[in-house]
Design a protein around this motif. Structure first.
Motif, short mmCIF file in Angstrom:
data_model
loop_
_atom_site.label_atom_id
_atom_site.label_comp_id
_atom_site.label_asym_id
_atom_site.label_seq_id
_atom_site.Cartn_x
_atom_site.Cartn_y
_atom_site.Cartn_z
N GLY A 173 -4.26 5.84 -0.67
CA GLY A 173 -3.33 6.81 -1.24
C GLY A 173 -3.81 8.24 -1.20
O GLY A 173 -3.25 9.10 -1.87
N SER A 174 -4.84 8.53 -0.43
CA SER A 174 -5.39 9.88 -0.40
C SER A 174 -5.50 10.37 1.05
O SER A 174 -6.48 10.09 1.72
CB SER A 174 -6.78 9.90 -1.06
OG SER A 174 -7.33 11.19 -1.05
N PRO A 175 -4.49 11.09 1.56
CA PRO A 175 -4.49 11.48 2.98
C PRO A 175 -5.54 12.53 3.30
O PRO A 175 -5.76 13.46 2.53
CB PRO A 175 -3.08 12.06 3.16
CG PRO A 175 -2.65 12.50 1.80
CD PRO A 175 -3.27 11.52 0.86
N PRO A 176 -6.21 12.39 4.45
CA PRO A 176 -7.16 13.43 4.90
C PRO A 176 -6.42 14.75 5.10
O PRO A 176 -5.25 14.76 5.50
CB PRO A 176 -7.69 12.88 6.22
CG PRO A 176 -7.39 11.42 6.20
CD PRO A 176 -6.14 11.27 5.39
N THR A 196 0.83 -1.20 0.00
CA THR A 196 0.00 0.00 0.00
C THR A 196 0.86 1.25 0.00
O THR A 196 0.58 2.22 -0.72
CB THR A 196 -0.93 0.02 1.23
OG1 THR A 196 -1.73 -1.17 1.23
CG2 THR A 196 -1.86 1.23 1.19
N LEU A 197 1.92 1.24 0.79
CA LEU A 197 2.85 2.38 0.83
C LEU A 197 3.46 2.64 -0.54
O LEU A 197 3.74 3.78 -0.90
CB LEU A 197 3.96 2.12 1.85
CG LEU A 197 3.60 2.32 3.32
CD1 LEU A 197 4.70 1.76 4.21
CD2 LEU A 197 3.37 3.79 3.63
N ALA A 198 3.65 1.57 -1.31
CA ALA A 198 4.27 1.71 -2.64
C ALA A 198 3.40 2.53 -3.59
O ALA A 198 3.91 3.11 -4.55
CB ALA A 198 4.53 0.33 -3.23
N TYR A 199 2.10 2.59 -3.33
CA TYR A 199 1.19 3.36 -4.18
C TYR A 199 1.08 4.82 -3.76
O TYR A 199 0.43 5.62 -4.43
CB TYR A 199 -0.20 2.73 -4.18
CG TYR A 199 -0.31 1.49 -5.02
CD1 TYR A 199 -0.44 1.56 -6.41
CD2 TYR A 199 -0.26 0.23 -4.43
CE1 TYR A 199 -0.53 0.42 -7.18
CE2 TYR A 199 -0.36 -0.92 -5.19
CZ TYR A 199 -0.49 -0.82 -6.56
OH TYR A 199 -0.58 -1.95 -7.33
N CYS A 200 1.69 5.16 -2.61
CA CYS A 200 1.62 6.54 -2.12
C CYS A 200 2.71 7.39 -2.75
O CYS A 200 3.70 6.87 -3.27
CB CYS A 200 1.77 6.56 -0.59
SG CYS A 200 0.48 5.67 0.28
#
Length: 207
Positions: free
Chosen positions: A86-89, A59-63
């Motif tokens: 991948g979409s931070p608040p 998941t981190l790899a998509y950020c």
């Protein structure tokens, strides 16, 4: 044998990597490195060892690059929310910036501001694609790519779950492992896809 429970087949790996919800995310850095090598995740647990979620290297790899700043400044629980799809608040994004200022990491903060400006311009030009969430896709905020990155919610089963049921879960969620917990959500271990394949390989060799 496929209908046997994962417990009876003795394929529950009890040597799993964990981090507590309120612990600094950066304290899981070594575990995340190992999880990447082993294609697993780091379990996020509460003080009673109950499973809350996971931090997955995949998941981190998509950020985008800002995830590194989030790891440096947020708790494990906040990092889960930050990297989710991948979409931070916005509130967590601002919290990261504030903590970078406190740590006097101006160069990292400047990079975040530049990245955020790029994201804003990209997202506004693509606002017509509002159906992405309905299709199960997530936008990678750095490159504008689409992916099927998993959310931070953990895929779980019970010791009594059958091998077939766990395998279907893993395939449906594109997960390399499934967390095993008891009835009160206490983490027991995990079943890896590698372990599942080992059972089927032994069945094939026995014939």
């Amino acid at each position: 044998m496929p209908n046997f429970s994962v417990e009876s087949l003795n394929i529950i790996d009890r040597n799993v990597m964990t981090i507590r919800y309120h612990d600094p995310a950066i304290s899981a850095l070594d575990s995340l490195t190992l999880a990447h090598i082993e294609q697993t995740s780091v379990a996020v647990v509460d003080d009673h060892y109950r499973l809350i979620g996971e931090i997955s290297p995949s998941t981190l790899a998509y950020c985008d690059e800002n995830a590194a700043a989030a790891i440096m400044t947020l708790s494990a629980g906040d990092l889960m929310a930050y990297i989710d799809c991948g979409s931070p608040p916005e509130d967590l994004f601002e919290l990261v910036k504030m903590r970078l200022q406190e740590k006097k990491l101006g160069a990292v903060l400047e990079l975040m501001d530049r990245e955020f400006s790029f994201i804003s311009s990209s997202s506004s030009s693509a606002s017509s694609y509002s159906s992405d969430d309905e299709l199960g896709f997530c936008r990678n905020n750095g490159s504008g790519r689409y992916s099927s990155a998993r959310r931070a919610e953990a895929i779980t089963c019970y010791p009594s779950s059958s091998l077939v049921a766990v395998m279907i879960q893993a395939l449906a969620h594109r997960a390399n492992s499934v967390w095993v917990m008891d009835e009160d959500y206490t983490l027991i271990g995990c079943v890896t896809f590698k372990g599942i394949l080992k059972v089927f390989r032994s069945l094939a060799n026995a014939r």
